[in-house]
Write a protein that holds these residues in place. Structure first.
Motif, PDB file in Angstrom:
ATOM      1  N   GLU A   5      42.572  31.280  49.655  1.00 10.30           N
ATOM      2  CA  GLU A   5      43.938  31.317  49.132  1.00 10.30           C
ATOM      3  C   GLU A   5      43.912  31.189  47.621  1.00 10.30           C
ATOM      4  OE1 GLU A   5      47.148  29.702  51.024  1.00 10.30           O
ATOM      5  OE2 GLU A   5      46.254  29.722  53.011  1.00 10.30           O
ATOM      6  N   LYS A   6      44.653  32.070  46.960  1.00 11.00           N
ATOM      7  CA  LYS A   6      44.726  32.071  45.502  1.00 11.00           C
ATOM      8  C   LYS A   6      46.153  32.328  45.045  1.00 11.00           C
ATOM      9  CE  LYS A   6      40.043  33.534  44.353  1.00 11.00           C
ATOM     10  NZ  LYS A   6      39.247  34.442  43.522  1.00 11.00           N
ATOM     11  N   GLY A  66      55.759  37.616  45.830  1.00  8.93           N
ATOM     12  CA  GLY A  66      55.368  37.872  47.207  1.00  8.93           C
ATOM     13  C   GLY A  66      53.959  37.394  47.484  1.00  8.93           C
ATOM     14  N   SER A  67      53.610  37.373  48.765  1.00  8.94           N
ATOM     15  CA  SER A  67      52.258  37.032  49.202  1.00  8.94           C
ATOM     16  C   SER A  67      51.627  38.266  49.830  1.00  8.94           C
ATOM     17  CB  SER A  67      52.290  35.903  50.226  1.00  8.94           C
ATOM     18  OG  SER A  67      52.646  34.700  49.606  1.00  8.94           O
ATOM     19  N   PHE A  68      50.334  38.440  49.579  1.00  7.75           N
ATOM     20  CA  PHE A  68      49.623  39.623  50.028  1.00  7.75           C
ATOM     21  C   PHE A  68      48.271  39.219  50.604  1.00  7.75           C
ATOM     22  CE2 PHE A  68      52.510  40.595  46.625  1.00  7.75           C
ATOM     23  CZ  PHE A  68      53.136  41.757  47.045  1.00  7.75           C
ATOM     24  N   GLU A  69      47.732  40.046  51.506  1.00  5.88           N
ATOM     25  CA  GLU A  69      46.425  39.798  52.102  1.00  5.88           C
ATOM     26  C   GLU A  69      45.584  41.068  52.034  1.00  5.88           C
ATOM     27  OE1 GLU A  69      46.901  38.382  56.098  1.00  5.88           O
ATOM     28  OE2 GLU A  69      47.649  36.433  55.437  1.00  5.88           O
ATOM     29  N   LEU A  81      41.381  37.471  51.656  1.00  4.77           N
ATOM     30  CA  LEU A  81      42.022  36.867  50.503  1.00  4.77           C
ATOM     31  C   LEU A  81      43.526  36.890  50.728  1.00  4.77           C
ATOM     32  CD1 LEU A  81      42.126  35.755  47.608  1.00  4.77           C
ATOM     33  CD2 LEU A  81      41.989  38.122  46.802  1.00  4.77           C
ATOM     34  N   ARG A  82      44.147  35.726  50.616  1.00  2.00           N
ATOM     35  CA  ARG A  82      45.610  35.608  50.686  1.00  2.00           C
ATOM     36  C   ARG A  82      46.076  35.163  49.308  1.00  2.00           C
ATOM     37  NH1 ARG A  82      46.886  31.969  55.190  1.00  2.00           N
ATOM     38  NH2 ARG A  82      46.524  33.838  56.426  1.00  2.00           N
ATOM     39  N   LEU A 121      48.132  45.847  45.459  1.00  2.00           N
ATOM     40  CA  LEU A 121      49.220  45.510  44.542  1.00  2.00           C
ATOM     41  C   LEU A 121      49.538  46.663  43.590  1.00  2.00           C
ATOM     42  CD1 LEU A 121      48.245  41.824  43.986  1.00  2.00           C
ATOM     43  CD2 LEU A 121      50.345  42.650  45.036  1.00  2.00           C
ATOM     44  N   PHE A 122      48.529  47.433  43.197  1.00  2.00           N
ATOM     45  CA  PHE A 122      48.779  48.628  42.382  1.00  2.00           C
ATOM     46  C   PHE A 122      49.703  49.583  43.138  1.00  2.00           C
ATOM     47  CE2 PHE A 122      46.111  47.216  39.217  1.00  2.00           C
ATOM     48  CZ  PHE A 122      45.616  48.173  38.349  1.00  2.00           C
TER      49      PHE A 122
END
Length: 133
Positions: A5-6, A66-69, A81-82, A121-122
């Protein structure tokens, strides 16, 4: 499955997004890092950005995006990676510090140069009209 988690700072300017590359790595990523024991996302982000880029984020301007994985870069297969992403204004002059060897302003055409998480994310930023081709 292992989960890392980051927190990350997404900072855009004129259709470009700020990215960093650590020493010994060949991919760019979004500045930020892991929380230390007892830290909130906000505290971790403020600390990490000051350590990595020598600027201070303005806490009152922090905005959760937002949160992404995605699969974690340079980690064993199956590691996820979250990442919780934030925008914020800053004070100071951006410059690489600590483990950061290079920072760059990237557009969508730089997508192959970034980690799997950053690629996701891009795509999101481009679809939202924030990242230039």
């Amino acid at each position: 499955m292992m989960i890392i988690e980051k927190v990350a700072w997404l900072h855009l300017q004129e259709g470009k997004v700020l990215a960093a590359r650590s020493r010994g790595h060949n991919r760019f990523y979004f500045p930020g890092g892991k929380r230390e024991a007892g830290e909130t996302d906000e505290q971790a982000l403020l600390r990490e950005i000051e350590e990595e880029l020598t600027v201070r984020l303005r806490p009152a301007t922090l905005r959760f995006l937002g949160s992404f994985e995605a699969p974690a870069h340079a980690q064993p297969a199956g590691t996820l990676l979250r990442m919780s992403c934030y925008a914020a204004e800053y004070e100071g002059t951006l410059q690489p510090a600590a483990e950061i060897e290079e920072m760059a302003w990237l557009t969508y055409r730089d997508r192959p140069r970034v980690s799997a998480m950053a690629q996701q994310l891009f795509d999101w930023l481009r679809q939202d009209g924030q990242l230039a081709d």
